[in-house]
Design a protein around this motif. Structure first.
Motif, PDB file in Angstrom:
ATOM      1  N   ALA A 176      -5.170 -10.082   2.054  1.00 29.31           N
ATOM      2  CA  ALA A 176      -5.722  -9.618   0.773  1.00 29.31           C
ATOM      3  C   ALA A 176      -5.647 -10.723  -0.266  1.00 29.31           C
ATOM      4  O   ALA A 176      -6.609 -10.956  -1.028  1.00 29.31           O
ATOM      5  N   ASP A 236      -1.037  -8.093   3.451  1.00 31.73           N
ATOM      6  CA  ASP A 236      -0.891  -8.578   2.073  1.00 31.73           C
ATOM      7  C   ASP A 236      -1.377 -10.019   1.940  1.00 31.73           C
ATOM      8  O   ASP A 236      -2.023 -10.386   0.946  1.00 31.73           O
ATOM      9  N   GLU A 284       0.821  -1.210   0.000  1.00 25.63           N
ATOM     10  CA  GLU A 284       0.000   0.000   0.000  1.00 25.63           C
ATOM     11  C   GLU A 284       0.859   1.265   0.000  1.00 25.63           C
ATOM     12  O   GLU A 284       0.486   2.273  -0.599  1.00 25.63           O
ATOM     13  N   GLY A 305      -5.110  -5.038  -7.272  1.00 27.27           N
ATOM     14  CA  GLY A 305      -5.996  -4.637  -6.193  1.00 27.27           C
ATOM     15  C   GLY A 305      -7.386  -4.264  -6.673  1.00 27.27           C
ATOM     16  O   GLY A 305      -7.680  -4.216  -7.868  1.00 27.27           O
ATOM     17  N   CYS A 325     -10.582  -6.793  -1.601  1.00 25.09           N
ATOM     18  CA  CYS A 325     -10.632  -8.208  -1.994  1.00 25.09           C
ATOM     19  C   CYS A 325     -11.731  -8.947  -1.223  1.00 25.09           C
ATOM     20  O   CYS A 325     -12.429  -9.803  -1.784  1.00 25.09           O
ATOM     21  N   GLN A 347      -6.474  -2.824   0.324  1.00 25.18           N
ATOM     22  CA  GLN A 347      -6.387  -4.042  -0.486  1.00 25.18           C
ATOM     23  C   GLN A 347      -7.205  -5.159   0.138  1.00 25.18           C
ATOM     24  O   GLN A 347      -7.963  -5.870  -0.542  1.00 25.18           O
TER      25      GLN A 347
END
Length: 786
Positions: A660, A657, A412, A451, A703, A699
């Motif tokens: 996501a 991460d 990000e 993303g 998702c 993110q």
């Protein structure tokens, strides 16, 4: 023999000392060659040649030498032609005797020996003579200097410095040492002669006296030695760090001592030495950060001295000290060093600006705390201004590298920095001849293309896709690999939704054919695997591109499947990702993969059990998609293991991460074959995804929202989602924000409107409402800490 006068000198002595050449020749002709070596009886026992040398009677000297006078003769003081010439400063005579190249007269050895004299005047005279002669350079390194070195000059110089002779002798010895230290062999001789501690001792004594007379030579010698990283550890053992630290403190405490040019050179040499020692050894770098007052003294120099040259040197040294050393980076930040660098970004001097940027880049490397600190000190604005103002390649490279270093490894943060740089600049970087700029451009566009809120359309509108395809022809493997990864994201959105326009553009630019060529013919297994994965992304859900692919005679699943059996795990994982993407919602291509040899359960087992969450997620997703064509395991078992692995990671992982990616994997699986969504819902995935809607990570929120949008077509999932939204109605806005683009919100919105129409309370009672609020606060606190 001719009678000597009352001075105990013969006529030939008088003639020689007065440069009466004709008389000298006549005396020798009439009285015999014995006159050449006749000595004075005044107690000194000088020969005519020695007397002629004492008065620099050049013509007489040449005649006497020509007639056979002994050039190796010495008087009672053991002074010969060399010593007398040195004492009187007759440098031209020394050069003359060197040119004679007489086997009986080694000028170099005589001068080196003379340098060891206990008499200060003699030692100083020898030092001056040697210094003069070695400075007579005919090439990069004087032949004369080499001859002196071959005759033991280095060890003698160290002894002169060690014996603490007069200031003038030591100063001249240091001058000589600095003149010859550029030769690597001399550095080794100084080391073998235990010269490092001797030089440190001189610096200590000068600092103790509050003087700078000998500091220049000693610091210059240490600086030259430090330029060879092989001696970093030896200098460290000789206490170079505390010694240089004392020099820095002397410079800051008594700044008037460092006001002239010579003293300024001392300071420059001291600062450079620290940087070189730090560069040469990781242990030295650590010791510099641990040395009390060292970093503080460096930072104080920023305030006390405004010399451009010194500031440039300071930046370079600080960069060396903090590079790849978190403790030093953190210490630099604690001492408020960042502000000095950021202030330089606002100066008019471009060199200082660029130097400060490089140092900021080293400060930010691998250190999220430093990255945050730099950003909080408003470093972005001057960097962007420089990027826009100066389009020269060197400046663009430094600015872009600094900005990218500030992003760190957080996706990000990278996305935020890429947005600040702007798509226009990132695309321009792709067109640059600089690989550094190309790499940053590719990476910047890659993070913007992935993303839930991707910028694929913006990138495509500025011809970013065409530039990326062109870079597939780069000679750099790193550039080609990064380009293919960027193209994968340009083709596929969250949930494996294809971007048909970008896929078409890649094919029309001959990108698809070139990717096939890379897959089939590249010598690099990494490139072959990534090319296969990129091809799969380009053809997923695109019938035209699939037809074009199958028309290419070079394409074969055999090229992909053989990569499964390489010894490199990273290639294996990318290869299974490529096969999974080909097989995604495509039974025909699954059959083609089976015909070519297919995959086995053991291709996935190592990754399903590994500690790396990302690898486990990818392998789990692949197992579910390929479960129907894995012959050595039951399809239901393969799918169940894969789904459970993804949901477990979704429940227990603390990485934004990873979460996501887990949500993205569920979004992909939620619109595959029948039964998969129900399996996902049955193991409590919906509440976990709903909890992600409150994540501080965009993110992860995006998702999760998209995954829930797909799952909402499952009746059980829809009811769970509506129940969750009834308790936390603010999540409806989050869901609609992220799913509208994917056209997933229509179905869920109908259910939500129906729920509201029934008049059911959104929050069942005040107790439930308060519990929901506290739950959200607790969740947000946990996320922030994570």
């Amino acid at each position: 023999m001719e009678q000597q006068d009352n001075k105990s000198w013969a006529p030939v002595h008088h003639a020689a000392v007065r440069n009466y050449v004709k008389s000298v020749e006549r005396f020798i002709e009439t009285l015999g060659v014995e006159q050449l070596e006749i000595e004075t009886s005044d107690g000194l026992r000088n020969t005519p040649l020695l007397l002629a040398v004492s008065t620099a009677s050049q013509q007489t000297i040449e005649v006497l030498v020509h007639l056979g006078a002994s050039v190796s003769a010495v008087n009672k003081l053991l002074h010969g032609v060399v010593e007398i010439s040195a004492l009187h400063g007759y440098m031209d005579l020394l050069e003359y005797f060197i040119q004679l190249d007489n086997p009986s007269l080694n000028v170099y050895q005589r001068l080196v020996t003379f340098l060891t004299s206990d008499n200060d005047k003699e030692s100083l005279s020898a030092a001056k003579a040697i210094a003069y002669l070695i400075s007579r350079k005919e090439n990069e390194f004087s032949i004369l200097a080499q001859n002196f070195i071959d005759n033991g000059l280095v060890s003698v110089l160290i002894n002169v410095l060690k014996r603490n002779r007069g200031q003038d002798a030591i100063e001249k010895a240091l001058d000589i040492l600095n003149e010859i230290l550029k030769d690597a062999a001399v550095k080794q001789m100084v080391f073998q002669s235990n010269g490092f501690p001797v030089l440190m001792s001189i610096i200590y004594k000068e600092i103790h006296k509050g003087l700078t007379q000998l500091l220049h030579g000693a610091v210059a010698a240490i600086h030259e030695i430090a330029s060879d990283c092989d001696y970093s550890e030896a200098l460290f053992s000789a206490d170079v760090i505390p010694v240089i630290t004392k020099v820095l403190h002397m410079a800051t405490d008594i700044s008037n001592h460092f006001s002239n040019e010579n003293s300024n050179n001392i300071l420059l040499g001291a600062v450079k030495t620290l940087g070189m020692v730090a560069t040469g050894s990781a242990s030295c770098k650590k010791a510099i950060g641990s040395e009390q007052g060292c970093l503080s003294a460096l930072l104080l120099l920023y305030e006390k001295y405004q010399s451009k040259g010194l500031l440039l040197t300071l930046n370079e040294t600080v960069a060396s000290i903090i590079s790849n050393n978190k403790n030093n980076q953190d210490s630099f930040i604690r001492k408020h060093g960042t502000r000095h660098l950021i202030q330089m970004l606002k100066l008019k001097s471009k060199n200082l600006q660029l130097s400060a940027m490089k140092t900021l880049s080293r400060l930010a490397e691998g250190n999220p705390t430093a990255q945050k600190n730099i950003l909080e000190n408003n470093a972005i604005s001057p960097l962007i201004q420089m990027l826009k103002r100066d389009r020269t390649q060197t400046v663009q490279e430094i600015v872009a590298e600094t900005l990218w270093a500030l992003a760190g490894e957080d996706v990000e943060e990278k996305r935020a920095i890429a947005s600040v740089i702007g798509i226009n600049f990132l695309v321009e970087f792709l067109a640059s001849l600089s690989e550094k700029l190309q790499h940053i451009g590719i990476e910047g566009l890659r993070v913007l293309a992935e993303g839930a809120h991707d910028k694929k359309d913006n990138i495509a509108s500025l011809n970013g896709v065409q530039h990326l395809v062109r870079l597939l022809r780069s000679q750099s493997e790193a550039i080609v690999l990064s380009t293919m990864q960027a193209l994968q994201h340009m083709c596929l959105s969250v949930g494996y939704i294809p971007h048909h326009q970008n896929q078409k553009t890649i094919a029309n630019c001959q990108g698809l054919n070139f990717l096939v060529a890379l897959m089939a013919h590249s010598r690099s297994g990494n490139i072959q695997a990534e090319a296969a994965y990129t091809i799969a992304a380009v053809v997923l859900g695109n019938s035209e591109n699939k037809a074009m692919l199958y028309e290419n005679s070079d394409f074969s699943y055999n090229h992909i499947l053989h990569l499964l059996y390489t010894s490199k795990e990273e290639i294996q994982l990318v290869t299974t990702a490529a096969l999974t993407t080909f097989a995604f919602n495509n039974i025909r291509q699954q059959r083609e993969i089976v015909k070519a040899g297919g995959v086995q359960w053991y291709n996935f087992q190592p990754f399903l059990g590994c500690s790396n969450e990302t690898d486990r997620l990818n392998a789990a997703f692949q197992c579910v998609v390929l479960s129907q064509i894995i012959p050595d395991n039951e399809p239901a078992d393969s799918a169940a293991i894969g789904i459970k692995t993804i949901v477990d990671i979704l429940e227990y992982s603390t990485s934004k991460d990873t979460l996501a990616l887990a949500a993205d994997c569920l979004a992909r699986l939620a619109h595959t074959r029948a039964g998969i969504p129900s399996a996902i819902v049955s193991i409590n995935a919906v509440p976990l995804l709903c909890s992600l809607l409150s994540s501080p990570s965009k993110q992860a929120r995006g998702c999760a929202a998209i995954a829930l949008g797909y799952l909402s077509f499952n009746h059980v999932a829809e009811r769970q989602l509506l129940r969750w939204c009834r308790e936390e109605p603010h999540l409806v806005k989050v869901l609609l924000q992220y799913t509208k683009r994917h056209k997933l919100s229509v179905h869920f919105l109908e259910g939500w409107k129906h729920l509201k129409k029934l008049g059911l309370p959104l929050i069942r009672n005040e107790k439930t409402k308060e519990a929901s609020i506290q739950k959200n606060k607790s969740r947000e606190t946990t996320w922030i800490k994570t």
